[in-house]
Design an enzyme around this catalytic site. Structure first.
Site, PDB file in Angstrom:
ATOM      1  N   HIS A 131       0.728  -1.222   0.217  1.00  0.00           N
ATOM      2  CA  HIS A 131      -0.039  -0.071   0.048  1.00  0.00           C
ATOM      3  C   HIS A 131       0.841   1.281  -0.052  1.00  0.00           C
ATOM      4  CE1 HIS A 131      -3.653   2.418   0.731  1.00  0.00           C
ATOM      5  NE2 HIS A 131      -3.001   3.198   1.280  1.00  0.00           N
ATOM      6  N   CYS A 132       0.692   2.015  -0.962  1.00  0.00           N
ATOM      7  CA  CYS A 132       1.611   3.292  -1.125  1.00  0.00           C
ATOM      8  C   CYS A 132       0.747   4.444  -0.882  1.00  0.00           C
ATOM      9  CB  CYS A 132       1.879   3.198  -2.512  1.00  0.00           C
ATOM     10  SG  CYS A 132       2.991   4.821  -3.118  1.00  0.00           S
ATOM     11  N   PRO A 133       1.163   5.200   0.321  1.00  0.00           N
ATOM     12  CA  PRO A 133       0.384   6.307   0.601  1.00  0.00           C
ATOM     13  C   PRO A 133       0.518   7.568  -0.464  1.00  0.00           C
ATOM     14  CG  PRO A 133       2.579   6.116   2.012  1.00  0.00           C
ATOM     15  CD  PRO A 133       2.230   4.971   1.188  1.00  0.00           C
ATOM     16  N   ASN A 177      -3.276   4.423  -2.560  1.00  0.00           N
ATOM     17  CA  ASN A 177      -3.842   3.048  -3.164  1.00  0.00           C
ATOM     18  C   ASN A 177      -2.963   1.999  -2.933  1.00  0.00           C
ATOM     19  OD1 ASN A 177      -5.974   1.750  -4.128  1.00  0.00           O
ATOM     20  ND2 ASN A 177      -5.709   2.183  -6.276  1.00  0.00           N
TER      21      ASN A 177
END
Length: 315
Positions: A156-158, A162
């Site tokens: 999960h990439c802030p 997403n």
């Protein structure tokens, strides 16, 4: 002979082949592949806004501090065109990575009726995610931020607010590549501009005062260097994960490959939507070969099964 773990998770392809009377069923979730996907996470939204602001800051410094005051029209036109094109593609890739369903498993499909509709063989076992009450396909992991199980979840990439998963990995790879390119391009322009200003009068090489010009250039240089290193590493990591057919979370957990791995080139074609073409570099092309076969498959209504491990009884 397949291990119990292997034979219990490969249910996704069987669901795609399901042929039933759809009038008897209603959707579990209203989300489809054509609807907008957006995660309402405060941290991710802030990081996404910061990303766009940093790109706009670089745009401002490149145009109004370095290119417009330049006496060389050809230099300004060429570099301005290249930088703006790359910046536009970077932001478009960011938007697609942020607003594309990464491969979420439908919520609440862990029902007896749905499992029966999968037509599994006796003795097979399926797993239910206790958090989102869905039948977990092979290589799916639950994301606590998206609150869904994601197929081929990498992380999960802030910064894109997403998960990076099966359906949006291409856009994330393009985002990291284009950010790395505009960072490198702006670094080169900053070096040339400093050399130009040292040889000429500082008051003539920029429309801003010399102190303001130096501060703006140093900040851009720091931003470009930081993001060049970060996105280059991310880009290399993503390409390596695609070529080895192993996601970041699978590598982090040390999961053994229970799936049949594909070659590097086949994995690249699968991730980028088909045979090599200019569309690989476009964030506007859809991933035709990555359409979820179950995106429009509705599942039977029923009560959620309490057990997390469901074994198909022997006849």
């Amino acid at each position: 002979m397949k291990s119990p773990v292997h034979r219990c998770r490969d249910v996704e392809s069987q669901a795609a082949c399901l042929q039933t009377e759809q009038q008897q069923y209603v959707p579990v979730s209203q989300h489809t592949s054509s609807s907008m996907w957006f995660i309402r996470d405060a941290c991710g939204i802030v990081c996404g806004v910061i990303t766009w602001m940093l790109v706009f800051y670089a745009e401002f410094v490149v145009l109004f501090v370095m290119l417009l005051p330049s006496k060389n029209l050809t230099y300004s036109l060429v570099n301005g065109t290249v930088f703006n094109t790359l910046a536009f593609l970077a932001l478009a890739s960011h938007f697609r990575a942020m607003c594309t369903d990464p491969g979420a498993v439908p919520k609440g499909n862990a029902t007896k009726e749905y499992i029966e509709s999968l037509q599994l063989k006796p003795g097979q076992v399926v797993y239910k995610c206790p958090k989102c009450c869905s039948i977990k396909p092979d290589r799916a992991h639950h994301c606590s931020v998206c609150m869904r199980c994601i197929r081929k979840m990498d992380h999960h990439c802030p910064w894109v607010n997403n998960c990076v998963g099966e359906n949006n990995r291409k856009y994330f790879v393009l985002f990291t590549m284009y950010i790395a390119l505009i960072s490198l391009h702006s670094l080169v322009m900053v070096v040339f501009h400093f050399l130009y200003c040292f040889e000429d009068d500082w008051t003539k090489c920029s429309s801003f005062s010399p102190p303001a010009t130096v501060i703006l250039l140093i900040l851009l240089c720091f931003e470009a260097l930081l993001f060049l290193l970060f996105t280059s590493v991310m880009f290399g990591t993503q390409v390596h994960s695609i070529c080895t057919d192993e996601t970041g979370i699978e590598r982090l957990k040390g999961e053994q490959a229970r799936w049949e791995k594909t070659s590097c080139w086949e994995a690249m074609k699968s991730a980028f939507g088909g045979p090599f073409s200019p569309s690989w570099l476009s964030p506007f092309s859809d991933l035709q070969c990555k359409r979820d076969p179950n995106a429009h498959v509705v599942v039977p209504q029923g009560e959620i099964i309490e057990e997390d491990v469901i074994e198909i009884p022997l006849v």
